[in-house]
Design a protein around this motif. Structure first.
Motif, mmCIF file in Angstrom:
data_model
loop_
_atom_site.group_PDB
_atom_site.id
_atom_site.type_symbol
_atom_site.label_atom_id
_atom_site.label_comp_id
_atom_site.label_asym_id
_atom_site.label_seq_id
_atom_site.Cartn_x
_atom_site.Cartn_y
_atom_site.Cartn_z
ATOM 1 N N VAL A 86 0.850 -1.191 0.000
ATOM 2 C CA VAL A 86 0.000 0.000 0.000
ATOM 3 C C VAL A 86 0.885 1.241 0.000
ATOM 4 N N LEU A 87 0.751 2.038 -1.046
ATOM 5 C CA LEU A 87 1.489 3.291 -1.190
ATOM 6 C C LEU A 87 0.486 4.439 -1.144
ATOM 7 N N VAL A 88 0.829 5.505 -0.421
ATOM 8 C CA VAL A 88 -0.041 6.675 -0.323
ATOM 9 C C VAL A 88 0.733 7.900 -0.791
ATOM 10 N N THR A 89 0.094 8.707 -1.627
ATOM 11 C CA THR A 89 0.738 9.905 -2.171
ATOM 12 C C THR A 89 -0.104 11.138 -1.863
ATOM 13 N N GLY A 90 0.585 12.268 -1.651
ATOM 14 C CA GLY A 90 -0.080 13.543 -1.395
ATOM 15 C C GLY A 90 0.344 14.565 -2.416
ATOM 16 N N CYS A 91 -0.579 15.441 -2.807
ATOM 17 C CA CYS A 91 -0.373 16.263 -3.993
ATOM 18 C C CYS A 91 -0.657 17.746 -3.739
ATOM 19 N N PHE A 92 -0.122 18.572 -4.636
ATOM 20 C CA PHE A 92 -0.347 20.022 -4.608
ATOM 21 C C PHE A 92 -1.826 20.372 -4.743
ATOM 22 N N ASP A 93 -2.576 19.535 -5.454
ATOM 23 C CA ASP A 93 -4.001 19.823 -5.660
ATOM 24 C C ASP A 93 -4.848 19.503 -4.437
ATOM 25 N N GLY A 94 -4.222 19.046 -3.340
ATOM 26 C CA GLY A 94 -4.945 18.764 -2.114
ATOM 27 C C GLY A 94 -5.478 17.355 -1.998
ATOM 28 N N SER A 95 -5.203 16.522 -2.990
ATOM 29 C CA SER A 95 -5.712 15.150 -2.970
ATOM 30 C C SER A 95 -4.701 14.188 -2.368
ATOM 31 N N ILE A 96 -5.224 13.071 -1.858
ATOM 32 C CA ILE A 96 -4.426 11.958 -1.367
ATOM 33 C C ILE A 96 -4.883 10.713 -2.102
ATOM 34 N N LYS A 97 -3.942 9.987 -2.699
ATOM 35 C CA LYS A 97 -4.289 8.766 -3.417
ATOM 36 C C LYS A 97 -3.679 7.556 -2.720
ATOM 37 N N ILE A 98 -4.471 6.496 -2.631
ATOM 38 C CA ILE A 98 -4.021 5.228 -2.065
ATOM 39 C C ILE A 98 -3.865 4.245 -3.212
ATOM 40 N N TRP A 99 -2.681 3.627 -3.292
ATOM 41 C CA TRP A 99 -2.333 2.786 -4.433
ATOM 42 C C TRP A 99 -2.123 1.337 -4.002
ATOM 43 N N ASP A 100 -2.590 0.422 -4.834
ATOM 44 C CA ASP A 100 -2.271 -0.997 -4.702
ATOM 45 C C ASP A 100 -1.037 -1.250 -5.561
ATOM 46 N N VAL A 101 0.111 -1.439 -4.908
ATOM 47 C CA VAL A 101 1.369 -1.561 -5.638
ATOM 48 C C VAL A 101 1.401 -2.821 -6.491
ATOM 49 N N ASN A 102 0.776 -3.893 -6.011
ATOM 50 C CA ASN A 102 0.785 -5.140 -6.771
ATOM 51 C C ASN A 102 0.066 -4.993 -8.108
ATOM 52 N N ARG A 103 -1.017 -4.243 -8.109
ATOM 53 C CA ARG A 103 -1.774 -4.037 -9.343
ATOM 54 C C ARG A 103 -1.402 -2.749 -10.058
ATOM 55 N N MET A 104 -0.573 -1.930 -9.392
ATOM 56 C CA MET A 104 -0.163 -0.636 -9.944
ATOM 57 C C MET A 104 -1.379 0.217 -10.294
ATOM 58 N N GLN A 105 -2.340 0.251 -9.365
ATOM 59 C CA GLN A 105 -3.567 1.002 -9.582
ATOM 60 C C GLN A 105 -3.919 1.838 -8.363
ATOM 61 N N SER A 106 -4.541 2.985 -8.623
ATOM 62 C CA SER A 106 -5.097 3.784 -7.551
ATOM 63 C C SER A 106 -6.419 3.166 -7.121
ATOM 64 N N VAL A 107 -6.567 2.884 -5.824
ATOM 65 C CA VAL A 107 -7.784 2.237 -5.337
ATOM 66 C C VAL A 107 -8.714 3.229 -4.633
ATOM 67 N N ARG A 108 -8.189 4.399 -4.268
ATOM 68 C CA ARG A 108 -9.041 5.391 -3.619
ATOM 69 C C ARG A 108 -8.407 6.764 -3.713
ATOM 70 N N THR A 109 -9.226 7.779 -3.928
ATOM 71 C CA THR A 109 -8.773 9.162 -3.910
ATOM 72 C C THR A 109 -9.522 9.902 -2.815
ATOM 73 N N LEU A 110 -8.787 10.578 -1.939
ATOM 74 C CA LEU A 110 -9.369 11.333 -0.833
ATOM 75 C C LEU A 110 -9.167 12.824 -1.073
ATOM 76 N N TRP A 111 -10.192 13.592 -0.733
ATOM 77 C CA TRP A 111 -10.127 15.051 -0.870
ATOM 78 C C TRP A 111 -10.415 15.700 0.485
ATOM 79 N N PRO A 112 -9.404 15.863 1.339
ATOM 80 C CA PRO A 112 -9.646 16.511 2.640
ATOM 81 C C PRO A 112 -10.056 17.977 2.518
ATOM 82 N N ASN A 113 -9.692 18.615 1.382
ATOM 83 C CA ASN A 113 -10.026 20.032 1.138
ATOM 84 C C ASN A 113 -9.470 20.941 2.239
ATOM 85 N N GLN A 114 -8.207 20.699 2.611
ATOM 86 C CA GLN A 114 -7.562 21.492 3.651
ATOM 87 C C GLN A 114 -6.254 22.104 3.169
ATOM 88 N N GLY A 115 -6.044 22.144 1.847
ATOM 89 C CA GLY A 115 -4.822 22.724 1.306
ATOM 90 C C GLY A 115 -3.892 21.675 0.727
#
Length: 293
Positions: A86-115
């Protein structure tokens, strides 16, 4: 019509001043909406998070959606502790993505909307699905990213008055440390969201890390390192327990000098507790042997 901020689309009759219908299609913004000639009940939507799909207006649900990578600068990528797929990435656009490394796919995108998301940290227990994040608005968020939590924000506090750039989680405890451009590091109890102590610095702090090992009397001393804009790398020691009644605070043990420009980040070795690495705007990485207090 589409909302770039609120993830909503609206159907209008041009002769009316109010929309006929409004559809909430996601937490993030929308870049564009296009009608489909042979599918009158569907529209093609391009979202700010890079995903595209067909939204069914009558059913008020996605008919099909394809998720892609971030569309802005990624500032942090961290593997979940004790769950290396499980890999998690954080971005300038304020989103957080959770990745399944085995499948090389994003499994969830979170938008905390806090910057902007600048840093992420995890507890060490595999069954603990919490994640800490700090943002450009000085926020600390603790989120449940497990299968049942689905990204729910359990703690949302503002320990800083300026951008928070780094967060660390002390192994086997409820202690968090956040570093900010407001010239401070704040120690926080992750279970309650309470600020336990503020360590003031002479300039902005962009890096913070806990040592994985324990030193000192009865094994209760835990080390904390910070990277500061005054070119200094500081090491602090904790004498107490994990943030409960026995917490007694941090004391500065040493001030490491050698960088010729702002110190940017710090990281203790996971194998050698006395080894500390620091980076700087002077384009160097220094490895320090932190003497036992």
């Amino acid at each position: 019509a589409a909302s770039e901020r609120h993830g909503a689309i609206r159907r209008w009759n041009v002769s009316q001043s109010s929309p006929e219908q409004s559809f909430k299609v996601g937490a993030g913004g929308i870049r564009s909406v296009r009608a489909i000639a042979n599918r009158p009940d569907q529209v093609l939507i391009a979202c700010c998070d890079g995903s595209v799909g067909f939204f069914h207006l009558r059913r008020k649900a996605w008919a099909r959606q394809v998720d892609v990578s971030h569309t802005e600068t990624v500032f942090v990528a961290e593997f979940k502790q004790n769950q290396a797929d499980v890999l998690v990435t954080g971005c300038f656009d304020g989103s957080i993505k959770i990745w399944d490394v085995n499948r090389m796919q994003s499994v969830r995108t979170l938008w905390p909307n806090q910057g902007v998301i600048y840093s992420l940290a995890f507890p060490t227990m595999a069954e603990d699905h919490r994640m800490a994040a700090v943002t450009s608005t000085g926020k600390l968020l603790v989120m449940d990213i497990g299968p049942k939590g689905k990204g729910k924000v359990t703690i949302n506090i503002t320990p800083h008055t300026n951008l928070a750039q780094s967060v660390a989680w002390l192994q086997g405890s409820e202690l968090l440390a956040t570093a900010s451009h407001d010239s401070s590091v704040v120690i926080i109890d992750a279970s309650k969201g309470t600020c336990l102590e503020r360590l003031n610095h002479p300039a902005g702090v962009t890096g913070v890390d806990f040592a994985p090992g324990v030193w000192g009397e009865a094994g209760k001393e835990r080390l904390l390192a910070t990277a500061c804009g005054d070119m200094g790398v500081r090491v602090f020691g904790l004498r107490g327990t994990d943030g409960g009644a026995g917490y007694t605070g941090y004391v500065k043990l040493c001030d490491l000098r050698g960088h010729r420009d702002k110190a940017f980040s710090v990281k203790f070795s996971p194998l050698l507790p006395r080894r500390l690495a620091s980076t700087s705007d002077d384009s160097t990485v220094k490895v320090w042997d932190v003497a036992q207090p």
